[in-house]
Motif scaffolding. Structure first.
Motif, PDB file in Angstrom:
ATOM      1  N   MET A   1      47.757  30.267  45.706  1.00 44.83           N
ATOM      2  CA  MET A   1      48.312  30.214  44.345  1.00 44.83           C
ATOM      3  C   MET A   1      48.312  28.768  43.869  1.00 44.83           C
ATOM      4  N   PRO A   2      47.863  28.526  42.654  1.00 43.68           N
ATOM      5  CA  PRO A   2      47.883  27.159  42.111  1.00 43.68           C
ATOM      6  C   PRO A   2      49.296  26.597  42.034  1.00 43.68           C
ATOM      7  N   VAL A   3      49.359  25.315  41.842  1.00 43.46           N
ATOM      8  CA  VAL A   3      50.621  24.586  41.788  1.00 43.46           C
ATOM      9  C   VAL A   3      51.481  25.060  40.614  1.00 43.46           C
ATOM     10  N   ASP A   4      52.799  24.946  40.770  1.00 44.25           N
ATOM     11  CA  ASP A   4      53.746  25.286  39.710  1.00 44.25           C
ATOM     12  C   ASP A   4      54.046  24.025  38.906  1.00 44.25           C
ATOM     13  N   LEU A   5      53.709  24.031  37.622  1.00 47.74           N
ATOM     14  CA  LEU A   5      53.917  22.874  36.750  1.00 47.74           C
ATOM     15  C   LEU A   5      55.244  22.929  36.006  1.00 47.74           C
ATOM     16  N   SER A   6      56.059  23.946  36.294  1.00 48.43           N
ATOM     17  CA  SER A   6      57.319  24.125  35.578  1.00 48.43           C
ATOM     18  C   SER A   6      58.224  22.912  35.685  1.00 48.43           C
ATOM     19  N   GLY A   7      58.950  22.658  34.603  1.00 47.10           N
ATOM     20  CA  GLY A   7      59.952  21.603  34.610  1.00 47.10           C
ATOM     21  C   GLY A   7      60.026  20.881  33.287  1.00 47.10           C
ATOM     22  N   GLN A   8      61.013  20.001  33.207  1.00 45.18           N
ATOM     23  CA  GLN A   8      61.148  19.100  32.066  1.00 45.18           C
ATOM     24  C   GLN A   8      60.571  17.764  32.496  1.00 45.18           C
ATOM     25  N   TRP A   9      59.573  17.304  31.753  1.00 41.83           N
ATOM     26  CA  TRP A   9      58.804  16.125  32.112  1.00 41.83           C
ATOM     27  C   TRP A   9      58.887  15.075  31.013  1.00 41.83           C
ATOM     28  N   LYS A  10      59.084  13.821  31.408  1.00 36.89           N
ATOM     29  CA  LYS A  10      59.137  12.699  30.469  1.00 36.89           C
ATOM     30  C   LYS A  10      58.004  11.737  30.795  1.00 36.89           C
ATOM     31  N   CYS A  11      57.202  11.394  29.777  1.00 41.13           N
ATOM     32  CA  CYS A  11      56.094  10.465  29.975  1.00 41.13           C
ATOM     33  C   CYS A  11      56.644   9.058  30.210  1.00 41.13           C
ATOM     34  N   THR A 106      41.607  18.781  28.625  1.00 41.00           N
ATOM     35  CA  THR A 106      42.891  18.256  29.093  1.00 41.00           C
ATOM     36  C   THR A 106      43.147  18.848  30.465  1.00 41.00           C
ATOM     37  N   THR A 107      43.506  18.000  31.424  1.00 41.30           N
ATOM     38  CA  THR A 107      43.858  18.482  32.757  1.00 41.30           C
ATOM     39  C   THR A 107      45.283  18.058  33.079  1.00 41.30           C
ATOM     40  N   ARG A 108      45.942  18.859  33.895  1.00 39.18           N
ATOM     41  CA  ARG A 108      47.277  18.533  34.410  1.00 39.18           C
ATOM     42  C   ARG A 108      47.289  18.874  35.891  1.00 39.18           C
ATOM     43  N   GLU A 109      47.859  17.952  36.671  1.00 40.60           N
ATOM     44  CA  GLU A 109      48.025  18.193  38.101  1.00 40.60           C
ATOM     45  C   GLU A 109      49.223  17.403  38.597  1.00 40.60           C
ATOM     46  N   ILE A 110      49.745  17.815  39.735  1.00 43.50           N
ATOM     47  CA  ILE A 110      50.857  17.102  40.364  1.00 43.50           C
ATOM     48  C   ILE A 110      50.281  16.165  41.412  1.00 43.50           C
ATOM     49  N   GLY A 112      51.768  13.104  43.891  1.00 41.20           N
ATOM     50  CA  GLY A 112      52.930  12.350  44.367  1.00 41.20           C
ATOM     51  C   GLY A 112      54.210  12.695  43.640  1.00 41.20           C
ATOM     52  N   GLY A 113      54.381  13.957  43.264  1.00 37.58           N
ATOM     53  CA  GLY A 113      55.592  14.399  42.568  1.00 37.58           C
ATOM     54  C   GLY A 113      55.583  14.127  41.072  1.00 37.58           C
ATOM     55  N   GLN A 114      54.539  13.487  40.567  1.00 36.01           N
ATOM     56  CA  GLN A 114      54.426  13.219  39.139  1.00 36.01           C
ATOM     57  C   GLN A 114      53.387  14.153  38.517  1.00 36.01           C
ATOM     58  N   LEU A 115      53.592  14.458  37.234  1.00 35.06           N
ATOM     59  CA  LEU A 115      52.619  15.233  36.475  1.00 35.06           C
ATOM     60  C   LEU A 115      51.635  14.233  35.871  1.00 35.06           C
ATOM     61  N   VAL A 116      50.363  14.386  36.205  1.00 33.88           N
ATOM     62  CA  VAL A 116      49.313  13.509  35.680  1.00 33.88           C
ATOM     63  C   VAL A 116      48.464  14.329  34.714  1.00 33.88           C
ATOM     64  N   GLN A 117      48.437  13.871  33.463  1.00 33.55           N
ATOM     65  CA  GLN A 117      47.667  14.556  32.424  1.00 33.55           C
ATOM     66  C   GLN A 117      46.559  13.630  31.952  1.00 33.55           C
ATOM     67  N   LYS A 118      45.343  14.154  31.882  1.00 35.55           N
ATOM     68  CA  LYS A 118      44.196  13.398  31.384  1.00 35.55           C
ATOM     69  C   LYS A 118      43.574  14.186  30.248  1.00 35.55           C
ATOM     70  N   ALA A 119      43.166  13.470  29.184  1.00 30.81           N
ATOM     71  CA  ALA A 119      42.567  14.129  28.033  1.00 30.81           C
ATOM     72  C   ALA A 119      41.402  13.300  27.517  1.00 30.81           C
ATOM     73  N   SER A 120      40.336  13.989  27.079  1.00 34.72           N
ATOM     74  CA  SER A 120      39.187  13.294  26.496  1.00 34.72           C
ATOM     75  C   SER A 120      38.250  14.286  25.833  1.00 34.72           C
ATOM     76  N   LEU A 121      37.431  13.750  24.912  1.00 40.87           N
ATOM     77  CA  LEU A 121      36.251  14.474  24.492  1.00 40.87           C
ATOM     78  C   LEU A 121      35.277  14.309  25.645  1.00 40.87           C
ATOM     79  N   VAL A 122      34.495  15.333  25.959  1.00 45.08           N
ATOM     80  CA  VAL A 122      33.568  15.241  27.086  1.00 45.08           C
ATOM     81  C   VAL A 122      32.679  14.014  26.905  1.00 45.08           C
ATOM     82  N   GLY A 123      32.665  13.162  27.934  1.00 45.68           N
ATOM     83  CA  GLY A 123      31.852  11.950  27.912  1.00 45.68           C
ATOM     84  C   GLY A 123      32.507  10.768  27.239  1.00 45.68           C
ATOM     85  N   GLY A 124      33.704  10.947  26.672  1.00 48.01           N
ATOM     86  CA  GLY A 124      34.392   9.863  25.970  1.00 48.01           C
ATOM     87  C   GLY A 124      35.482   9.234  26.807  1.00 48.01           C
ATOM     88  N   PRO A 125      36.174   8.238  26.222  1.00 48.69           N
ATOM     89  CA  PRO A 125      37.283   7.596  26.924  1.00 48.69           C
ATOM     90  C   PRO A 125      38.381   8.605  27.291  1.00 48.69           C
TER      91      PRO A 125
END
Length: 134
Positions: A1-11, A106-110, A112-125
Motif C-alpha cells: 500500500m502506498p504511503v499515507d499523506l494524511s495530516g496538517q502540513w505547513k510549508c 506535481t509529485t508528493r512523497e514523504i 525523512g518525515g517531511q512532505l516533499v512536493q515538486k511541481a513543473s511543466l514537463v522539461g521546465g524548472p
C-alpha cells in the motif's frame, strides 16, 4: 500500500519558485497567491483524497486513476492522480492557449518525515516545497 499523506502540513521551505513562475507565465494574481507559505490539510482514505489549503476556501476531492476537472484562476485544468511506488503523482493538462500541449506534473512523497512536493511543466524548472506536520 502506498504511503499515507494524511495530516496538517505547513510549508517551511521552497526552492526554485521564481524560475518556475516564469516558466508557467504566471499572472500577477497567481504570483500574489503563491507568495504566502502554503498550509495543506490532506485527508487520505486509501486512494481517495480531500485536500484543503490556506490559499483556497474550497476542498479539492479526487481519487487515484479517476480524471477530474478543477478551475484555477478562470482556467479549467484536467488532472489524473496516480501512484509511482510511494510517490503520489498528479498529471495536469489544459486547453488554455498558453499551456496547450504542455503537461504539468506535481509529485508528493514523504522523505525523512517531511512532505516533499515538486511541481513543473514537463522539461521546465522545478519548484520544490518542503512541509512539516503541524
Amino acid at each position: 500500500m502506498p504511503v499515507d499523506l494524511s495530516g496538517q502540513w505547513k510549508c517551511i521551505k521552497r526552492e526554485g519558485l521564481e524560475e518556475y513562475l516564469k516558466s508557467i507565465n504566471a499572472s500577477d494574481k497567481f504570483k500574489e497567491v503563491v507568495s504566502t507559505m502554503p498550509e495543506l490539510n490532506i485527508i487520505q482514505d486509501g486512494d481517495n483524497f480531500t485536500v484543503t489549503s490556506n490559499r483556497k476556501q474550497d476542498a479539492q476531492s479526487y481519487s487515484i486513476g479517476v480524471p477530474f476537472i478543477s478551475e484555477v484562476f478562470g482556467t479549467d485544468i484536467k488532472t489524473v492522480a496516480s501512484w509511482e511506488g510511494d510517490k503520489f503523482v498528479m498529471k495536469t493538462t489544459t486547453d488554455a492557449a498558453k499551456y496547450a500541449g504542455k503537461e504539468h506534473i506535481t509529485t508528493r512523497e514523504i522523505v525523512g518525515g517531511q512532505l516533499v512536493q515538486k511541481a513543473s511543466l514537463v522539461g521546465g524548472p522545478v519548484v520544490t516545497s518542503i512541509y512539516e506536520k503541524k
